[in-house]
Design an enzyme around this catalytic site. Structure first.
Site, mmCIF file in Angstrom:
data_model
loop_
_atom_site.group_PDB
_atom_site.id
_atom_site.type_symbol
_atom_site.label_atom_id
_atom_site.label_comp_id
_atom_site.label_asym_id
_atom_site.label_seq_id
_atom_site.Cartn_x
_atom_site.Cartn_y
_atom_site.Cartn_z
ATOM 1 N N GLU A 1 0.844 -1.209 0.000
ATOM 2 C CA GLU A 1 0.000 0.000 0.000
ATOM 3 C C GLU A 1 0.877 1.256 0.000
ATOM 4 O O GLU A 1 1.671 1.477 0.928
ATOM 5 C CB GLU A 1 -0.942 -0.010 1.206
ATOM 6 C CG GLU A 1 -1.933 1.141 1.139
ATOM 7 C CD GLU A 1 -3.096 1.021 2.118
ATOM 8 O OE1 GLU A 1 -3.521 -0.109 2.405
ATOM 9 O OE2 GLU A 1 -3.561 2.084 2.574
ATOM 10 N N LYS B 1 -8.469 -1.169 10.450
ATOM 11 C CA LYS B 1 -7.701 -1.568 9.265
ATOM 12 C C LYS B 1 -6.474 -0.666 9.137
ATOM 13 O O LYS B 1 -5.376 -1.109 8.801
ATOM 14 C CB LYS B 1 -8.589 -1.482 8.022
ATOM 15 C CG LYS B 1 -8.003 -2.077 6.760
ATOM 16 C CD LYS B 1 -7.180 -1.112 5.951
ATOM 17 C CE LYS B 1 -6.659 -1.726 4.661
ATOM 18 N NZ LYS B 1 -5.789 -0.834 3.914
ATOM 19 N N ASP C 1 3.743 -14.625 11.454
ATOM 20 C CA ASP C 1 2.441 -15.100 10.988
ATOM 21 C C ASP C 1 1.429 -13.952 11.174
ATOM 22 O O ASP C 1 0.859 -13.768 12.244
ATOM 23 C CB ASP C 1 2.051 -16.328 11.828
ATOM 24 C CG ASP C 1 0.684 -16.879 11.477
ATOM 25 O OD1 ASP C 1 -0.073 -16.205 10.758
ATOM 26 O OD2 ASP C 1 0.376 -17.985 11.948
HETATM 27 C C1 MEV Z 1 -6.387 3.030 4.450
HETATM 28 O O1 MEV Z 1 -5.654 1.882 4.127
HETATM 29 C C2 MEV Z 1 -6.553 3.183 5.943
HETATM 30 C C3 MEV Z 1 -7.496 4.286 6.406
HETATM 31 O O2 MEV Z 1 -8.768 4.114 5.776
HETATM 32 C C4 MEV Z 1 -7.612 4.179 7.895
HETATM 33 C C5 MEV Z 1 -8.701 5.051 8.506
HETATM 34 O O3 MEV Z 1 -9.658 5.400 7.824
HETATM 35 O O4 MEV Z 1 -8.559 5.338 9.716
HETATM 36 C C6 MEV Z 1 -6.987 5.632 5.987
#
Ligand code: MEV
Length: 420
Positions: free
Chosen positions: A78, A261, A277
């Site tokens: 990413e 995430k 892992d």
């Molecule tokens: C993107 O990979 C992660 C975000 O969406 C996290 C968030 O919204 O806090 C930017």
């Protein structure tokens, strides 16, 4: 066509694959490109190995945890993750860096015993025989005991399904530098005959639990508002917006999933670089977050009495510096040296610190300029590369796409053609 594929040599597998998928010589050359992980090693790691898969490995910079500076190896596809981590870490470093602690490292093994008639009596019996049972577990993995680790305690739980009540025994094991899946699975399997004899039930399921709530790490940071201001907003406003963003995540599972995430963007990248892992750490983190029955944001943002922004993140971190494929993966071995991490406990604290920094970067961007500006700059570069831009051309093509707001492959190809 793929019969006995696992028995074939790698080049034989590629021949078969070439016919099956109609691969060209150029495509075969891609599969034949050997990276840092030798084919010979990879071939022993998985079945039907045809090549190795690469993602960028970068350094997350400016991280200071408990007064120690880190250059953190991070493996991720990413584009914005490492840049965001480095910029938030810089901000946190200006406020004194992150403070991190560890709860110690006990991993969990589970035995689900069916058909126990008297739960109270069975529980008493297990507690009375605890020392004997721990000896049985330790005898199943003597090398761990020799190195100072081993089975430490037994806990009994009751779990009710719609059909029945299950007598569940947990074994807590100090696995030292390893994540310890094999150690724990060996121990719980060895314990089962005695657990069955003592409880009168049948131990149908025996396996480690990925909810390692006895091996957590916590990171905190405190940032004064004079470091939070942006071009258009005061530090107080940015702080309050970040706290409101947290409250939104705390109240809404759709937002909590995205909030989390973003945290795992950083944690996974570090732990992938360390050959860990990552699925186990993900499973553990999400289960821990929902342990009281509600899925929540993993981190917490608040304001202290001085008006500073305070961030806190506690997560289970079943990380390892040995075991699994760590020792045979040259890059994973190097990661430890580059990060100057001494042991698994330090790695756990570093990973959770990266998670908190990553979260701050995302929240700050989201509540101020929005996430897209930073994302799109990096996205434009990857698009330029995908379209075939080389060297300095990449920046130029990316910049042109950003100017027009048209960031896509055909636009990139058009610009490259014009440039050339
Ligand atoms: C993107 O990979 C992660 C975000 O969406 C996290 C968030 O919204 O806090 C930017």
């Amino acid at each position: 066509m793929f019969e006995g594929y696992y028995k074939k040599s790698r080049s034989e597998r590629l021949q078969i694959l070439r016919d099956y998928a109609g691969l060209t010589d150029a495509e075969l050359a891609i599969l034949n490109h050997e990276g840092a992980l030798p084919f010979e090693t990879a071939n022993h790691m998985v079945e039907n190995m045809i090549s190795t898969f690469q993602v960028p490995l970068g350094l997350g910079l400016n991280m200071v945890v408990n007064g120690k500076k880190y250059a953190v190896p991070m493996a991720t596809e990413e584009p914005s993750v490492i840049a965001a981590m480095s910029s938030a870490s810089k901000l946190i470093a200006q406020s004194g860096g992150l403070k991190a602690t560890s709860s110690g490292r006990l991993m969990v093994g589970q035995m689900a015993v069916y058909g126990v008639l008297n739960f109270e009596r069975a529980k008493q019996t297990i507690i009375e025989h605890q020392t004997f049972l721990l000896d049985v577990a330790n005898a199943a993995y003597p090398s761990l005991l020799k190195r100072g680790g081993g089975a430490r305690e037994l806990i009994v739980r009751e779990v009710e399904t719609t059909e029945e009540k299950i007598f569940v025994v947990h074994l807590h094991v100090e696995t030292l530098e390893a994540m310890g899946a094999n150690m724990i699975n060996t121990m719980v399997e060895a314990l089962c005959p005695d657990i069955e004899r003592l409880t009168g039930g049948t131990a149908e399921m025996k396996i480690l639990s990925n909810l390692t709530d006895q091996a957590t790490a916590t990171a905190t940071c405190t940032i004064p508002t004079n470091l939070l201001f942006t071009k258009n907003r005061s530090g107080e406003e940015v702080r309050d917006r970040i706290v409101r963003a947290f409250a939104f995540s705390d109240a809404d599972i759709y937002r909590a999933a995205t909030h989390n995430k973003g945290i795992m963007n950083g944690i996974d990248a570090v732990l992938l670089a360390f050959g860990n892992d990552v699925r186990s750490i993900e499973a553990s983190a999400h289960a821990f977050t929902a342990r009281d029955g509600r899925y929540r944001p993993m981190s917490r943002w608040s304001v202290n009495a001085r008006g500073d922004l305070v961030g806190e993140l506690t997560l289970p971190m079943p990380v390892a510096t040995v075991g699994g494929s760590i020792a045979i993966s040259p890059l994973a071995t190097l990661a430890k040296k580059i990060a100057k991490v001494e042991n698994a406990e330090e790695l756990a604290m570093l990973a959770v610190s990266v998670g908190l920094a990553q979260n701050l970067a995302a929240l700050k961007a989201l509540v101020t300029e929005g996430i897209q500006r930073g994302h799109m700059t990096l996205q434009a570069k990857s698009t330029a590369i995908s379209a075939g831009a080389k060297g300095e051309e990449i920046e130029r093509v990316a910049e042109k796409m950003l100017e027009t707001g048209q960031i896509n492959l055909s636009e990139a190809k058009k610009i490259i053609e014009e440039e050339r």
